[in-house]
Scaffold this active site. Structure first.
Site, PDB file in Angstrom:
ATOM      1  N   VAL A   1     -10.796  26.976 -16.765  1.00 33.97           N
ATOM      2  CA  VAL A   1      -9.735  27.988 -16.705  1.00 33.97           C
ATOM      3  C   VAL A   1      -9.189  28.316 -18.099  1.00 33.97           C
ATOM      4  O   VAL A   1      -9.081  29.484 -18.473  1.00 33.97           O
ATOM      5  CB  VAL A   1      -8.603  27.518 -15.767  1.00 33.97           C
ATOM      6  CG1 VAL A   1      -7.334  28.321 -15.970  1.00 33.97           C
ATOM      7  CG2 VAL A   1      -9.060  27.657 -14.327  1.00 33.97           C
TER       8      VAL A   1
ATOM      9  N   THR B   1      -2.976  24.695 -11.394  1.00 30.81           N
ATOM     10  CA  THR B   1      -2.477  24.734 -10.017  1.00 30.81           C
ATOM     11  C   THR B   1      -1.560  23.531  -9.814  1.00 30.81           C
ATOM     12  O   THR B   1      -2.006  22.387  -9.931  1.00 30.81           O
ATOM     13  CB  THR B   1      -3.670  24.665  -9.041  1.00 30.81           C
ATOM     14  OG1 THR B   1      -4.560  25.738  -9.346  1.00 30.81           O
ATOM     15  CG2 THR B   1      -3.212  24.759  -7.599  1.00 30.81           C
TER      16      THR B   1
ATOM     17  N   LEU C   1      -9.388  32.875 -10.749  1.00 23.71           N
ATOM     18  CA  LEU C   1     -10.789  33.158 -11.094  1.00 23.71           C
ATOM     19  C   LEU C   1     -11.730  32.212 -10.349  1.00 23.71           C
ATOM     20  O   LEU C   1     -11.365  31.100  -9.972  1.00 23.71           O
ATOM     21  CB  LEU C   1     -11.013  33.017 -12.604  1.00 23.71           C
ATOM     22  CG  LEU C   1     -10.793  31.680 -13.307  1.00 23.71           C
ATOM     23  CD1 LEU C   1     -11.937  30.709 -13.097  1.00 23.71           C
ATOM     24  CD2 LEU C   1     -10.584  31.911 -14.784  1.00 23.71           C
ATOM     25  N   ARG C   2     -12.952  32.720 -10.113  1.00 28.44           N
ATOM     26  CA  ARG C   2     -13.995  31.891  -9.497  1.00 28.44           C
ATOM     27  C   ARG C   2     -14.995  31.510 -10.563  1.00 28.44           C
ATOM     28  O   ARG C   2     -15.436  32.384 -11.323  1.00 28.44           O
ATOM     29  CB  ARG C   2     -14.757  32.684  -8.423  1.00 28.44           C
ATOM     30  CG  ARG C   2     -13.976  33.021  -7.185  1.00 28.44           C
ATOM     31  CD  ARG C   2     -14.669  34.131  -6.423  1.00 28.44           C
ATOM     32  NE  ARG C   2     -14.855  35.316  -7.275  1.00 28.44           N
ATOM     33  CZ  ARG C   2     -15.670  36.328  -7.012  1.00 28.44           C
ATOM     34  NH1 ARG C   2     -16.422  36.323  -5.937  1.00 28.44           N
ATOM     35  NH2 ARG C   2     -15.762  37.364  -7.829  1.00 28.44           N
TER      36      ARG C   2
ATOM     37  N   ASN D   1      -5.655  29.233  -1.528  1.00 31.10           N
ATOM     38  CA  ASN D   1      -6.816  28.335  -1.497  1.00 31.10           C
ATOM     39  C   ASN D   1      -6.970  27.654  -0.137  1.00 31.10           C
ATOM     40  O   ASN D   1      -8.089  27.503   0.363  1.00 31.10           O
ATOM     41  CB  ASN D   1      -6.716  27.286  -2.610  1.00 31.10           C
ATOM     42  CG  ASN D   1      -7.396  27.774  -3.884  1.00 31.10           C
ATOM     43  OD1 ASN D   1      -7.889  28.899  -3.931  1.00 31.10           O
ATOM     44  ND2 ASN D   1      -7.425  26.951  -4.905  1.00 31.10           N
TER      45      ASN D   1
ATOM     46  N   HIS E   1     -19.599  32.491   5.194  1.00 32.05           N
ATOM     47  CA  HIS E   1     -20.990  32.034   5.213  1.00 32.05           C
ATOM     48  C   HIS E   1     -21.013  30.547   5.560  1.00 32.05           C
ATOM     49  O   HIS E   1     -20.439  29.734   4.833  1.00 32.05           O
ATOM     50  CB  HIS E   1     -21.667  32.271   3.858  1.00 32.05           C
ATOM     51  CG  HIS E   1     -21.644  33.712   3.468  1.00 32.05           C
ATOM     52  ND1 HIS E   1     -22.454  34.636   4.069  1.00 32.05           N
ATOM     53  CD2 HIS E   1     -20.872  34.389   2.586  1.00 32.05           C
ATOM     54  CE1 HIS E   1     -22.189  35.829   3.559  1.00 32.05           C
ATOM     55  NE2 HIS E   1     -21.221  35.709   2.667  1.00 32.05           N
TER      56      HIS E   1
ATOM     57  N   CYS F   1     -11.574  23.004  -6.824  1.00 30.72           N
ATOM     58  CA  CYS F   1     -10.260  23.448  -6.327  1.00 30.72           C
ATOM     59  C   CYS F   1      -9.993  23.162  -4.853  1.00 30.72           C
ATOM     60  O   CYS F   1      -9.009  22.506  -4.529  1.00 30.72           O
ATOM     61  CB  CYS F   1     -10.096  24.946  -6.597  1.00 30.72           C
ATOM     62  SG  CYS F   1      -9.975  25.292  -8.352  1.00 30.72           S
TER      63      CYS F   1
ATOM     64  N   LYS G   1      -9.207  19.424  -3.658  1.00 31.40           N
ATOM     65  CA  LYS G   1      -7.966  18.829  -4.180  1.00 31.40           C
ATOM     66  C   LYS G   1      -6.732  19.643  -3.780  1.00 31.40           C
ATOM     67  O   LYS G   1      -5.676  19.086  -3.513  1.00 31.40           O
ATOM     68  CB  LYS G   1      -8.049  18.637  -5.697  1.00 31.40           C
ATOM     69  CG  LYS G   1      -7.810  19.878  -6.518  1.00 31.40           C
ATOM     70  CD  LYS G   1      -7.761  19.549  -8.003  1.00 31.40           C
ATOM     71  CE  LYS G   1      -7.606  20.805  -8.839  1.00 31.40           C
ATOM     72  NZ  LYS G   1      -6.366  21.547  -8.607  1.00 31.40           N
TER      73      LYS G   1
HETATM   74  N1  LIG Z   1     -12.001  25.546 -12.188  1.00 29.55           N
HETATM   75  C1  LIG Z   1     -11.593  26.582 -11.468  1.00 29.55           C
HETATM   76  O1  LIG Z   1     -12.386  27.351 -10.927  1.00 29.55           O
HETATM   77  C2  LIG Z   1     -10.117  26.856 -11.304  1.00 29.55           C
HETATM   78  C3  LIG Z   1      -9.700  28.089 -10.774  1.00 29.55           C
HETATM   79  C4  LIG Z   1      -8.334  28.332 -10.637  1.00 29.55           C
HETATM   80  C5  LIG Z   1      -7.403  27.354 -11.007  1.00 29.55           C
HETATM   81  N2  LIG Z   1      -7.832  26.173 -11.516  1.00 29.55           N
HETATM   82  C6  LIG Z   1      -6.813  25.184 -11.942  1.00 29.55           C
HETATM   83  O2  LIG Z   1      -6.723  25.207 -13.365  1.00 29.55           O
HETATM   84  C7  LIG Z   1      -6.450  23.905 -13.885  1.00 29.55           C
HETATM   85  C8  LIG Z   1      -7.511  23.521 -14.897  1.00 29.55           C
HETATM   86  O3  LIG Z   1      -8.754  23.424 -14.224  1.00 29.55           O
HETATM   87  P1  LIG Z   1     -10.144  23.330 -15.011  1.00 29.55           P
HETATM   88  O4  LIG Z   1     -11.219  23.384 -13.992  1.00 29.55           O
HETATM   89  O5  LIG Z   1     -10.130  24.303 -16.138  1.00 29.55           O
HETATM   90  O6  LIG Z   1     -10.003  21.831 -15.613  1.00 29.55           O
HETATM   91  P2  LIG Z   1     -10.969  21.112 -16.667  1.00 29.55           P
HETATM   92  O7  LIG Z   1     -10.918  19.675 -16.306  1.00 29.55           O
HETATM   93  O8  LIG Z   1     -12.274  21.818 -16.755  1.00 29.55           O
HETATM   94  O9  LIG Z   1     -10.230  21.324 -18.084  1.00 29.55           O
HETATM   95  C9  LIG Z   1      -9.028  20.730 -18.446  1.00 29.55           C
HETATM   96  C10 LIG Z   1      -9.029  20.549 -19.971  1.00 29.55           C
HETATM   97  O10 LIG Z   1      -7.736  20.194 -20.411  1.00 29.55           O
HETATM   98  C11 LIG Z   1      -7.877  19.267 -21.493  1.00 29.55           C
HETATM   99  N3  LIG Z   1      -6.589  18.566 -21.661  1.00 29.55           N
HETATM  100  C12 LIG Z   1      -5.961  17.709 -20.817  1.00 29.55           C
HETATM  101  N4  LIG Z   1      -4.770  17.325 -21.329  1.00 29.55           N
HETATM  102  C13 LIG Z   1      -4.620  17.951 -22.516  1.00 29.55           C
HETATM  103  C14 LIG Z   1      -3.600  17.994 -23.503  1.00 29.55           C
HETATM  104  N5  LIG Z   1      -2.457  17.301 -23.369  1.00 29.55           N
HETATM  105  N6  LIG Z   1      -3.805  18.740 -24.612  1.00 29.55           N
HETATM  106  C15 LIG Z   1      -4.943  19.454 -24.774  1.00 29.55           C
HETATM  107  N7  LIG Z   1      -5.928  19.485 -23.847  1.00 29.55           N
HETATM  108  C16 LIG Z   1      -5.766  18.738 -22.739  1.00 29.55           C
HETATM  109  C17 LIG Z   1      -9.027  18.405 -21.078  1.00 29.55           C
HETATM  110  O11 LIG Z   1      -9.604  17.726 -22.179  1.00 29.55           O
HETATM  111  C18 LIG Z   1      -9.975  19.461 -20.467  1.00 29.55           C
HETATM  112  O12 LIG Z   1     -10.845  19.995 -21.441  1.00 29.55           O
HETATM  113  C19 LIG Z   1      -6.389  22.986 -12.651  1.00 29.55           C
HETATM  114  O13 LIG Z   1      -5.045  22.852 -12.248  1.00 29.55           O
HETATM  115  C20 LIG Z   1      -7.162  23.753 -11.600  1.00 29.55           C
HETATM  116  O14 LIG Z   1      -6.746  23.447 -10.292  1.00 29.55           O
HETATM  117  C21 LIG Z   1      -9.159  25.898 -11.685  1.00 29.55           C
END
Ligand SMILES: NC(=O)c1ccc[n+]([C@@H]2O[C@H](COP(=O)([O-])OP(=O)(O)OC[C@H]3O[C@@H](n4cnc5c(N)ncnc54)[C@H](O)[C@@H]3O)[C@@H](O)[C@H]2O)c1
Length: 440
Positions: free
Chosen positions: A11, A122, A153-154, A211, A254, A263, A266
């Site tokens: 994200v 989230t 985003l997806r 979600n 589907h 997502c 959790k």
């Molecule tokens: N992945 C998805 O498709 C998606 C879609 C919508 C919402 N979200 C939400 O977005 C959030 C992030 O998801 P993601 O999939 O990008 O997670 P991710 O685990 O891919 O990335 C999180 C990043 O944050 C970094 N990080 C953690 N603590 C930190 C700090 N104090 N300083 C700097 N960097 C730090 C980690 O090293 C990691 O690179 C979650 O809450 C998730 O639920 C994800």
């Protein structure tokens, strides 16, 4: 406008790159030195179609940079986004807010001028208020506001989803923060993409409700699929007939091996937990979580049937391990339940995935990795389609059937039809929510 983005995961990185493409100056921060080194070399640590090109373009234009140093990122920024992970907390299903709160503390220590702290992760209802308290406590003199800006985003279509969203949700407490958020999203506002401006709690709730609803829709059709198998109906026709109803829509209808990914699992658990905490049980969501686990178990039973009741000594070719195509994300993928059951039952598993091998090697011990489906099927007893990558949609099924020791297929994404499989020479074929066949 200068923006700091904390967290360069799926994200944070996409959001940072897209904001820089809007014309803002964006500095992305991560704690992980390996990620920052890769990004500084122009390499993208995740697989997301189109992200490398867009990132290179904006770095080249001088609008996008990466650092390990939060102070440097925040210096002069009008908005700081928190886009760190919120995984399930061990034991109770609650969202683990350790990373969010740690980021809030760090922001408090690094910021000196007015800034809007925007939570993109989230997070459960009430978290933005907690972020506000944490920052005020750590730096009582700092002038700041908080905003909730959940992301929809997806993975696999992330850039398009960010640039052409169905809506942007912004939760704020006052006009000053609303103006900063409007400035950030001005390019979308000018192109008439809807912006829903609301209070903090509603913004936080919209994300979980959306979600949980989508997870419910998938689980509903998966349960209908199980019934279709019993009554002799075809779930593909049922989905089509249902989805044409404008009130229902054809997306997320589907049938498959259960939802997974970073997502839905959790977020459904976190919503159920919030409901319990507030004595307002989320009974539908709780049922969805339970049924989704049963769906995955039902898949294992299907594979067992196709292997004559035991996996012991069988060779199984698995096509796809990521939770969906066009991503390398393996978090909570159905493969993490299904493949260990095969390996644990004594099967030799050969897997192929266009992007999932790197993650998969660590998460799925005991699996042999090959680079194409034909090699995977050599002398195999069962072919399992677990992820519907385009690469697996137009296979030469006759060639595959000809290579296998016993030509049995479990098509857990309904990519092919019983007719296709029969014509290609398969002796047994099972899919989801449709009648399969066994020749012998
Ligand atoms: N992945 C998805 O498709 C998606 C879609 C919508 C919402 N979200 C939400 O977005 C959030 C992030 O998801 P993601 O999939 O990008 O997670 P991710 O685990 O891919 O990335 C999180 C990043 O944050 C970094 N990080 C953690 N603590 C930190 C700090 N104090 N300083 C700097 N960097 C730090 C980690 O090293 C990691 O690179 C979650 O809450 C998730 O639920 C994800």
């Amino acid at each position: 406008m200068k923006i700091a983005m904390i967290g360069t995961g799926y994200v944070g990185l996409v959001s940072g790159v897209c904001f820089s493409d809007f014309g803002h100056e964006v500095v992305c921060v991560d704690k992980d030195p390996k990620k920052i080194e890769m990004l500084e070399r122009g390499e993208v640590p995740i697989y997301e179609p189109g992200l490398d090109t867009l990132m290179a373009k904006n770095v080249e234009a001088g609008r996008l940079s990466f650092t390990l140093d939060l102070h440097e990122a925040i210096d002069g920024a009008q908005a700081v986004f928190i886009a760190v992970g919120t995984p399930t907390r061990r034991g109770d299903g609650h969202a683990d807010l350790t990373y969010v709160m740690a980021a809030a503390e760090e922001i408090a220590k690094a910021a000196s001028d007015y800034v809007v702290v925007v939570t993109k992760s989230t997070v459960p209802v009430g978290t933005n208020r907690q972020v506000k308290q944490t920052i005020s406590k750590a730096n009582p003199d700092l002038e700041f506001d908080v905003a909730s800006n959940p992301e929809f985003l997806r993975e696999g279509a992330a850039i398009d989803d960010f640039m052409k969203p169905d809506r942007v949700v912004v939760g704020v407490q006052n006009d000053r923060a609303a103006e900063v958020m409007a400035e950030i999203y001005r390019p979308l506002y000018l192109r008439e993409f809807p912006i829903v401006t609301t209070d903090l709690e509603s913004a936080e709730m919209i994300k979980y409700a959306a979600n949980a609803f989508l997870a419910t829709k998938i689980t509903f059709i998966n349960e209908i699929a199980a019934l279709c198998e019993k009554v002799g109906a075809d779930v593909k026709s049922v989905s089509k007939g249902m989805g044409m109803d404008g009130r229902i829509g054809n997306k997320f209808l589907h049938a498959g091996p259960g939802y997974g990914g970073s997502c839905f699992p959790k977020d459904t658990k976190a919503l159920a937990r919030i409901g319990q905490e507030y004595a307002s049980p989320m009974q539908i969501t709780e049922a969805v979580i339970k049924v989704n686990e049963e769906v995955k178990r039902r898949m294992i039973d299907k594979l067992l049937d196709l292997c004559g009741g035991s996996f012991n000594g069988k060779t199984v070719a698995v096509l796809g391990v990521t939770f969906k195509p066009n991503t390398d994300d393996m978090r909570d993928a159905p493969s993490l339940t299904i493949v260990p059951a095969l390996v644990g039952g004594g099967a030799k598993v050969r897997a192929v995935d266009p992007q999932g091998q790197h993650e998969g090697e660590e998460m799925l011990p005991g699996v042999n990795w090959v680079d194409d489906p034909y090699k995977a099927s050599q002398n195999a007893d069962l072919l399992v389609i677990l992820t519907e990558w385009n690469e697996f949609r137009a296979l030469d099924l006759s060639k595959i059937a000809g290579k296998m020791a016993t030509a049995h297929m479990a098509d857990l994404r309904n990519v092919y039809s019983p007719k296709d499989a029969k014509r290609a020479g398969f002796a047994a074929y099972e899919s989801i929510g449709r009648e399969g066949f066994t020749a012998e």
